[in-house]
Enzyme design. Structure first.
Site, short mmCIF file in Angstrom:
data_model
loop_
_atom_site.label_atom_id
_atom_site.label_comp_id
_atom_site.label_asym_id
_atom_site.label_seq_id
_atom_site.Cartn_x
_atom_site.Cartn_y
_atom_site.Cartn_z
N TYR A 36 49.10 71.83 118.20
CA TYR A 36 48.59 72.38 119.21
C TYR A 36 49.04 70.85 120.82
O TYR A 36 50.20 71.22 120.68
CB TYR A 36 47.24 72.49 119.04
CG TYR A 36 45.94 72.59 119.70
CD1 TYR A 36 46.25 73.41 120.20
CD2 TYR A 36 44.67 71.75 120.52
CE1 TYR A 36 45.37 74.60 121.63
CE2 TYR A 36 44.14 72.76 121.58
CZ TYR A 36 44.05 73.62 121.32
OH TYR A 36 43.50 74.28 122.72
N LYS A 91 42.68 97.76 103.32
CA LYS A 91 44.26 97.72 104.12
C LYS A 91 44.70 97.03 104.26
O LYS A 91 46.03 96.61 104.36
CB LYS A 91 43.76 98.86 105.32
CG LYS A 91 45.25 99.60 105.91
CD LYS A 91 44.20 100.99 105.37
CE LYS A 91 45.97 102.11 105.97
NZ LYS A 91 45.82 103.46 105.16
#
Length: 390
Positions: A36, A91
């Site tokens: 970060y 899925k």
């Protein structure tokens, strides 16, 4: 086992079948600075200067969005985007489990084509591919067409093209088992929606033979004013003998029946009018005709969409590999050539000495399938100039 109850219990227990996991543990101040701020600013600057670097410096190179509007969910119909979420999560789990592809479910609360297309396009820079799922026909055709024009990443409607590819693969082997001749078979497809039209188009492009499409009103014939634009288009290259009538009429003398419609529409008597038929009855959970009835009518090869019968025609054999291959070479899109090549690659995974009436397609649980399909797709993309990298 009551599969519905067991599944519901599992979903309550898991509270979601997928999760986001960090690829870099953050345990120190240095880790924090690298992942970060302040370190993350550098890859941001690199991407700002060169858009293509977003595929190298972020996860989008292996990330697919699985998107629905909840209007045609897994045989349940228009149940809404929130109710479609369990299917989209499933899925995504299959993408990861079988293809090593990361996928994220997105359920969009609109039936407006313009809004749906705009929403998907506006978020497309976060992903390497778009998998459209469970969007009702005929709206799904327009959504896919427009997104292909707008997006710079592959857009693939699995209900259409995944189904078409796995059906084509099964038929390549079923024809061998029955001794029929490629290019000279009569194929009847019942169901002229998303799956049926895509199956018909792919089988025609592969040169299987004469395709006769049927819908709720019977045989589709060129010149019928009641056809939608997509049915009109396929009517020009199908039903070469201009047959008319109902499904039972179409099946007379047919070599192959493909069902992507509703339960119980085909009888043993109708199958007996076929030419030593191949029957792929894929309505779920109850097929157009049960396998024992189809065989009673003289069918030689029978497949369904179910896992409790031989020859399960399942899209999981296709979509993980399609995207794995397309992402690997950063393909510009999924072409007809890629679909054809994927079908041949999938069919070839059943060795000829192992082909039989009850073994025309690999198992849906065979994890080697995705690699073979991916290679076929990647090779086609490279050879045809659709790959951005090699």
């Amino acid at each position: 086992m009551d599969i519905n109850k067991e599944s519901l219990d599992l979903h309550y227990q898991l509270r979601g079948k997928i999760e986001v996991v960090s690829r870099k543990p953050i345990k120190t101040r240095e880790d924090l600075s690298l992942c970060y701020t302040p370190g993350v600013a550098e890859p941001c600057r690199v991407i700002a200067a060169d858009y293509e670097k977003s595929f190298e410096l972020t996860r989008r190179s292996n990330l697919v969005a699985v998107i629905t509007d909840g209007t045609a969910v897994l045989g349940l119909g228009d149940i809404g985007p929130a109710a479609g979420m369990p299917v989209m999560e499933g899925k995504c789990a299959l993408f990861k489990e079988f293809g090593g592809v990361d996928a994220f479910p997105l359920c969009v609360d609109t039936k407006d084509v313009d809004k749906l297309v705009e929403t998907i396009y506006l978020i497309s820079k976060s992903f390497g591919g778009i998998n459209l799922e469970d969007i009702a026909a005929p709206r799904c055709f327009e959504v896919e067409r427009r997104l292909k024009e707008l997006c710079d990443i592959p857009v693939f409607h699995d209900d259409q093209h995944g189904t078409a590819i796995v059906v084509a693969a099964a038929l390549l082997n079923a024809i061998k088992v029955t001794g029929k001749t490629m290019g000279k078979v009569k194929i009847v497809i019942n169901g002229a929606g998303a799956a049926g039209l895509a199956i018909g188009s792919l089988l025609i492009s592969m040169g299987f033979g004469n395709i006769v499409m049927c819908d709720i009103n019977g045989i589709i014939c060129e010149g019928d004013e009641n056809l939608n634009p997509w049915q009109q288009e396929i009517s020009k290259v199908s039903n070469l003998n201009h047959e008319k009538g109902k499904l039972a009429d179409a099946l007379k003398g047919a070599d192959i029946f493909i069902g992507v419609s509703r339960p119980g529409l085909v009888t043993a008597e109708m199958v007996s009018a076929m030419n030593s038929g191949i029957v792929l009855a894929m309505a779920n959970p109850t097929p157009e005709i049960m396998p024992d009835e189809a065989k009673k009518g003289g069918a030689v090869v029978v497949g369904t969409g179910r896992s409790d019968f031989p020859n399960q025609i399942n899209n999981v054999l296709v979509f993980p590999g399609i995207f794995k291959g397309a992402l690997a070479v950063r393909a510009k899109g999924i072409t007809e050539g890629m679909k054809r090549r994927a079908a041949y690659a999938l069919a070839a995974l059943v060795p000829e000495d192992q082909l039989s009436a009850e073994n025309i397609i690999p198992s849906a649980l065979d994890k080697s399938v995705a690699e073979a399909v991916a290679k076929a797709v990647a090779d086609e993309a490279i050879e045809t100039g659709y790959a951005r990298i090699k």
